[in-house]
Design an enzyme around this catalytic site. Structure first.
Site, mmCIF file in Angstrom:
data_model
loop_
_atom_site.group_PDB
_atom_site.id
_atom_site.type_symbol
_atom_site.label_atom_id
_atom_site.label_comp_id
_atom_site.label_asym_id
_atom_site.label_seq_id
_atom_site.Cartn_x
_atom_site.Cartn_y
_atom_site.Cartn_z
ATOM 1 N N SER A 271 0.843 -1.192 0.000
ATOM 2 C CA SER A 271 0.000 0.000 0.000
ATOM 3 C C SER A 271 0.880 1.243 0.000
ATOM 4 C CB SER A 271 -0.892 -0.007 1.239
ATOM 5 O OG SER A 271 -1.490 1.262 1.452
ATOM 6 N N LYS A 277 0.146 -3.692 4.950
ATOM 7 C CA LYS A 277 -0.710 -4.388 3.974
ATOM 8 C C LYS A 277 0.082 -5.166 2.938
ATOM 9 C CE LYS A 277 -4.627 -3.093 2.643
ATOM 10 N NZ LYS A 277 -5.669 -2.471 1.808
ATOM 11 N N ASN A 279 -1.464 -6.707 -0.389
ATOM 12 C CA ASN A 279 -2.720 -6.857 -1.131
ATOM 13 C C ASN A 279 -2.658 -8.036 -2.106
ATOM 14 O OD1 ASN A 279 -3.961 -4.532 0.016
ATOM 15 N ND2 ASN A 279 -2.666 -3.263 -1.283
ATOM 16 N N ARG A 310 -23.078 -9.115 -45.853
ATOM 17 C CA ARG A 310 -21.946 -8.520 -45.141
ATOM 18 C C ARG A 310 -22.445 -7.315 -44.371
ATOM 19 N NH1 ARG A 310 -18.664 -8.214 -48.957
ATOM 20 N NH2 ARG A 310 -17.803 -10.262 -48.485
#
Length: 436
Positions: A271, A277, A279, A310
């Site tokens: 972080s 942290k 993650n 087409r």
């Protein structure tokens, strides 16, 4: 995905993007034009000498990408500009025979199929590695007990190996689906201006089948200019693969929450403000890519509503959508490879979470154990009351039951057996017995 810039390394895939990029697209179109000339020369549709001159002149030719871009803006398709470049490169009378009897869609669609063949080979290699990693993880943790969870609540015990087997089996089916869809997808496209091979006369079907053989592709019953089910089926498969990987990723995200802590990514992301942290970035990417492909799939199905012989609107929608879906799938498989190779499984934390549940996860097993000794409704009511009191008093639910009934139940044995569901190992064996 390669247009994402700084997000590309997370949500894109350089190898898949290169296979689907402008350079690969231009070269594949040149290869189709060379193969077309070679087949037409062999069949006498054009002079063999002219076919040889076309092949020699274009063998190493690299189209001018800027000119193709301008041509696409002007004509809505790159082929007119490409053919002009090819004819100048070949020169003479042979130059005028480049692209004989074909239309722009023939070249673009066949070139796309050639590139998709390479992309599918890449995806299959990565899928096979993911399958091998999952099989090893399921086998290693076949007896690792953990809480099973339903509707975001603790349910009954299971094993981590069985959970992993649940990630494995859908991907095995996707591997089978890939082998089934390949022959429906990897087909040559040659139909001429309105899909009836009119410009090639009686040689039309022979040229179509010859071009398919020359390029190592299947040959459809008739040109598929306005039949886009093959590409839609591929898009569905891509979304299925990323969807199953997204389920894996979501499970990892939930199990990696601090309050649960049963698995974690060894290579988590930090972080900018919170040093503590780590993650779960790869698991997050799996979920994001799954949702991205699920959103794009609707566009590919919408492109199947193809007007007449087409339809430029449907065609362009495919150009906008399918490369992104293929690249997203390649990225998801790459993330899954790294995630599974480095996933940290905390069996000790799984044990702690089981023990902290006050035995409530044994409620079903307790009800079944009591049922032979009293009416089923009475057994369920007794267990339900014990669960309520365990929560209120912070006591073990089985201990409460042992005090409230004289039924001859070996509660310690029930706990041990409940944490190792008898069928779990057999179910894992069944999953691992599937051909890989």
């Amino acid at each position: 995905m390669d247009a994402l810039g700084i997000f590309g390394p997370l949500l894109g895939d350089a190898e898949a993007a290169a296979l689907l990029g402008d350079r690969a697209s231009a070269r594949a179109m040149v290869e189709v034009e060379i193969a077309l000339a070679r087949v037409e020369g062999r069949l006498g549709v054009i002079e063999p000498a002219a076919a040889a001159a076309i092949e020699e002149a274009l063998a190493e030719f690299v189209p001018d990408a800027a000119d193709l871009a301008r041509g696409t803006a002007a004509a809505g398709v790159p082929v007119p500009a490409l053919v002009a470049q090819l004819r100048r490169q070949v020169g003479g009378e042979a130059g005028g025979l480049v692209h004989w009897g074909a239309t722009s869609q023939d070249i673009v669609d066949t070139a796309l199929v050639l590139r998709l063949r390479d992309v599918l080979a890449l995806l299959e290699r990565r899928l096979d590695e993911v399958l091998a990693l999952l099989a090893g993880l399921a086998d290693t943790h076949r007896a690792t007990p953990m809480l099973g969870r339903t509707r975001f609540q603790q349910a009954v015990p299971t094993t981590f190996g069985l959970k992993v087997a649940g990630w494995l089996v859908p991907l095995l089916r996707h591997r089978d689906r890939l082998r089934e869809l390949r022959p429906r997808l990897l087909m040559v496209q040659l139909g001429g201006a309105a899909g009836n091979l009119a410009a090639l006369g009686e040689a039309g079907v022979a040229v179509m089948t010859g071009l398919a053989a020359e390029l190592g592709l299947g040959c459809p019953p008739l040109p598929w200019h306005n039949q886009r089910d093959g590409l839609a089926e591929l898009a569905s498969w891509l979304s299925l693969v990323t969807g199953s990987l997204g389920k894996l990723g979501l499970d990892v995200l939930l199990l990696a929450q601090n309050e649960v802590g049963e698995v974690r990514e060894a290579e988590g992301g930090g972080s900018s403000t919170m040093p503590q942290k780590s993650n779960p970035i790869r698991a997050e990417a799996l979920v994001a890519l799954a949702r991205r492909n699920a959103t794009l799939l609707g566009a590919m199905h919408g492109a199947m509503a193809h007007a007449h012989e087409r339809d430029g609107t449907s065609w362009q929608l495919e150009w906008l959508t399918l490369p992104d879906m293929a690249t997203a799938t390649a990225a998801a498989l790459a993330h899954a490879q790294v995630l599974l190779r480095t996933l940290v499984v905390d069996a000790g934390r799984m044990r702690v979470n089981l023990d902290a549940s006050l035995g409530l996860f044994l409620a079903e097993a307790a009800s079944f154990a009591l049922a032979p000794h009293m009416p089923r409704a009475e057994a369920q009511a007794l267990v339900k009351a014990a669960c309520r009191d365990a929560l209120e008093q912070g006591r073990d639910m089985l201990g409460i039951l042992a005090q409230r009934t004289t039924a001859p139940v070996d509660w310690d044995r029930l706990r041990r057996e409940a944490e190792q569901p008898p069928a779990a190992a057999s179910l894992i064996d069944r999953a691992l017995a599937e051909p890989r």
